[in-house]
Every structure is written in structure tokens, then in C-alpha cells.
Design a protein around this motif. Structure first.
Motif, mmCIF file in Angstrom:
data_model
loop_
_atom_site.group_PDB
_atom_site.id
_atom_site.type_symbol
_atom_site.label_atom_id
_atom_site.label_comp_id
_atom_site.label_asym_id
_atom_site.label_seq_id
_atom_site.Cartn_x
_atom_site.Cartn_y
_atom_site.Cartn_z
ATOM 1 N N VAL A 107 0.831 -1.121 -0.066
ATOM 2 C CA VAL A 107 -0.160 0.188 0.112
ATOM 3 C C VAL A 107 0.962 1.445 -0.116
ATOM 4 C CG1 VAL A 107 -1.649 1.149 1.194
ATOM 5 C CG2 VAL A 107 -2.002 -1.093 1.136
ATOM 6 N N LYS A 110 3.546 0.650 -3.392
ATOM 7 C CA LYS A 110 3.295 0.380 -4.682
ATOM 8 C C LYS A 110 1.843 0.818 -5.399
ATOM 9 C CE LYS A 110 6.686 -2.553 -5.406
ATOM 10 N NZ LYS A 110 7.752 -2.442 -6.242
ATOM 11 N N ILE A 111 1.157 1.604 -4.560
ATOM 12 C CA ILE A 111 -0.079 2.399 -4.994
ATOM 13 C C ILE A 111 0.232 3.460 -5.136
ATOM 14 C CG2 ILE A 111 -2.665 2.581 -4.676
ATOM 15 C CD1 ILE A 111 -2.857 0.150 -2.986
ATOM 16 N N LYS A 115 -4.440 7.294 -6.823
ATOM 17 C CA LYS A 115 -5.101 6.092 -6.760
ATOM 18 C C LYS A 115 -5.658 5.676 -5.491
ATOM 19 C CE LYS A 115 -4.049 4.201 -11.316
ATOM 20 N NZ LYS A 115 -3.393 3.121 -11.993
ATOM 21 N N LEU A 116 -4.747 5.846 -4.469
ATOM 22 C CA LEU A 116 -4.962 5.304 -3.058
ATOM 23 C C LEU A 116 -5.918 6.617 -2.576
ATOM 24 C CD1 LEU A 116 -4.688 3.809 -0.528
ATOM 25 C CD2 LEU A 116 -2.537 5.371 -0.174
ATOM 26 N N ALA A 239 -6.766 0.834 -7.936
ATOM 27 C CA ALA A 239 -5.727 1.011 -6.825
ATOM 28 C C ALA A 239 -4.885 -0.298 -6.692
ATOM 29 C CB ALA A 239 -6.315 1.608 -5.417
ATOM 30 N N VAL A 240 -5.837 -1.190 -6.540
ATOM 31 C CA VAL A 240 -5.041 -2.642 -6.466
ATOM 32 C C VAL A 240 -4.137 -3.017 -7.911
ATOM 33 C CG1 VAL A 240 -5.436 -5.070 -5.984
ATOM 34 C CG2 VAL A 240 -6.378 -3.309 -4.382
ATOM 35 N N SER A 242 -2.784 -1.246 -9.812
ATOM 36 C CA SER A 242 -1.650 -0.682 -10.102
ATOM 37 C C SER A 242 -0.495 -1.422 -9.367
ATOM 38 C CB SER A 242 -1.697 0.872 -9.488
ATOM 39 O OG SER A 242 -1.969 0.728 -8.017
ATOM 40 N N VAL A 243 -0.693 -2.371 -8.472
ATOM 41 C CA VAL A 243 0.266 -3.208 -7.866
ATOM 42 C C VAL A 243 0.612 -4.361 -8.873
ATOM 43 C CG1 VAL A 243 1.010 -4.651 -6.035
ATOM 44 C CG2 VAL A 243 -0.589 -2.713 -5.597
#
Length: 292
Positions: A107, A110-111, A115-116, A239-240, A242-243
Motif C-alpha cells: 500500500v 506500490k499504489i 489512486k489510493l 488502486a490494487v 496498479s500493484v
């Protein structure tokens, strides 16, 4: 110290809510059966991620407006909850902390910040869209599920305090202060109803208590307006996504360790009932609004 950490309840709630929606709704990790309906959704039993899954409509239209859990959904929730109870009792800090640390690192590192922020803001909007009377009903359910349980005498579900503390500044800085204050006020009664110790959140004293929490949280999610749910799934999913998948897959070894110490029969039941609940949720028209 956990008592200090729990003062950040609204912020932590938003992080868990948004992450749960994204991982469950988008099924990012192929081996998702490792954590379904179990530890990921009940590391904190009050998190509402448990009901946020994609769905295909087979429930009769007449039931679509109802937020009452009954029939096959109720049966599946009770079975999965009962199977999760002994797993939660077996959790230790040694198995929970490494997983929590890796998730926190994802979190934080990487995000993308934008986006977070979008995901947490959408999570806040979804929570604020819940009618006060429905949230009051859920707070009452939480109190009833913990009947006879106190911070002085309970089985605690260990929380990764260090990981939580590392997430709090990132999450808090991503949220509008006024909106966070509104969420804090909105969740006050629920937060006060949850007993915790110096090491974790108390587990209800019986399987029936956990069943109440699962059913109550599912009804609460069903009652969130369609537009708010769709926006949350979209923003949390982005958001997820993007990981990198490779990074997500690296947490699986620690995820598997969650079941360390659980006898094979219990572990198998934990996973199979979670998979069954997935299927039942996907067959319920009331979750169609979570489809992307």
C-alpha cells in the motif's frame, strides 16, 4: 500500543474496506482461495469487505430490494463463519505480522498516491451513504455478538500493530480532514461496541456471535446505494490493479502460513465453505451492482 492504534479506527476501517472490495471484487490473485471469506475478511471482524464480490443475477427480482439475509445466502454465511471461527482462534502474532507488514508495504510503496486517495475517498463516501438507522442496527448487532465478552477476558484476534501504524499516516494524509471527521462520527457507536485487548480484537465467545457479525455486515453492504458501491469497486480496483501481480503473488507464502497450526480437516472446511459462499454471493442479484 494497540489502544493507541485503535484510536485510528475510522482510517483503518477505510483501508480494510477498500482493499477488501478490490481484492475480492476483481479477483486479482489467482490463488484467492487461500484467504477467501476467512482471515482476509475477518482479521478485523468489523470490516465490511466480506460481502463485496462480483455477482451474476439469479435471485428473484422481487427480492432485489431487500437487505435481509436469508435462504441459501444465510446458510452459506453461517457455514463459512463457523468454519472460520477455529481458524481465527488459532491465529498468532507470528503468523499475522509478516503478512500484515507485506500488505502495508504494498500500500505504501506500490499504489500511486492519487489512486489510493480516490479509493479511500470512495470508501468514505460509501460509508457515509449508509442510512443512520442501518448503521445503528449494525452497532446493536455488534454489541449482541459480543455479549459476555470484555477486554479483560476474551480470546483476542492478533493484529499486526506495526503494519497498521505504518499505514495510518499514509491513509490519513490521503483523506480530507472534514470527511474523516464525518466517518469517525458515523462509526463511533460501532467502534465503541468492539472490545479489544493489548494485542488484538476480541473474538465473540461463540460461533453464533461470529455468525451475527457476518450476517450483519452483509446486510449493511447490501443496503449501500448502488452508485456508491459501484464507484468503490471501480476506485479500489484501480488502486490494487496498479500493484504488479508479481508483488501480489509474493505475499502468498505468508498468506498460507495463516493456516499454520490448523488441523487439515479444519483448514479444508475453512477453504471449501469460503468457496461455496463466493458462489452463493455471485448468484445473488443484490450484488450485481458490484460488477465492473
Amino acid at each position: 500500543h494497540l489502544s493507541t492504534t485503535m484510536k485510528q479506527f475510522p482510517t483503518l476501517f477505510l483501508v480494510a474496506w477498500s482493499a477488501g472490495v478490490a481484492v475480492d471484487g476483481l479477483q486479482v490473485v489467482p490463488q484467492r482461495s487461500i484467504l477467501p471469506q476467512g482471515v482476509a475478511k475477518h482479521a478485523a471482524a468489523f470490516c465490511l469487505a466480506g460481502a463485496c464480490l462480483l455477482a451474476t443475477p439469479t435471485t428473484p427480482p422481487a427480492l432485489a430490494a431487500s437487505d435481509i439475509v436469508f435462504g441459501p445466502l444465510e446458510t452459506a454465511i453461517i457455514a463459512a463463519s463457523d468454519a472460520t471461527y477455529p481458524v481465527l482462534k488459532s491465529l498468532t502474532t507470528e503468523t499475522v505480522s509478516p503478512l500484515g507488514t507485506k500488505i502495508a508495504n504494498l500500500v505504501n510503496n506500490k499504489i500511486a498516491a492519487a489512486k489510493l486517495t480516490a479509493a479511500l475517498d470512495s470508501g468514505a463516501n460509501a460509508l457515509l451513504s449508509i442510512p443512520d438507522e442501518k448503521l445503528a442496527k449494525f452497532a446493536t448487532t455488534v454489541k449482541e455478538s459480543y455479549q459476555g465478552v470484555s477486554s479483560d477476558f476474551c480470546t483476542a484476534i492478533p493484529l499486526p500493530v506495526d503494519a497498521i501504524n505504518s499505514l495510518t499516516p499514509t491513509a490519513a494524509s490521503s483523506l480530507d480532514a472534514t470527511k474523516l471527521e464525518q466517518v469517525t462520527k458515523k462509526l463511533a457507536a460501532t467502534a465503541e461496541a468492539i472490545p479489544f485487548t493489548s494485542t488484538g480484537i476480541c473474538l465473540p465467545s461463540s460461533k453464533e456471535g461470529l455468525e451475527q457479525l457476518w450476517i450483519g455486515q452483509t446486510e449493511l453492504v447490501i443496503g449501500i446505494p448502488k452508485a456508491a458501491k459501484q464507484d468503490l469497486v471501480a476506485k479500489a480496483g484501480a488502486a490494487v490493479k496498479s500493484v504488479p501481480n508479481a508483488d501480489l503473488l509474493r505475499i502468498l507464502p505468508d498468506a498460507k502460513k495463516i493456516l499454520k497450526g490448523v488441523d487439515p480437516k479444519t483448514a479444508k472446511k475453512f477453504e471449501s465453505t469460503g468457496q461455496t459462499l463466493d458462489k452463493v454471493l455471485k448468484a445473488d442479484v443484490r450484488f450485481k451492482s458490484l460488477s465492473l
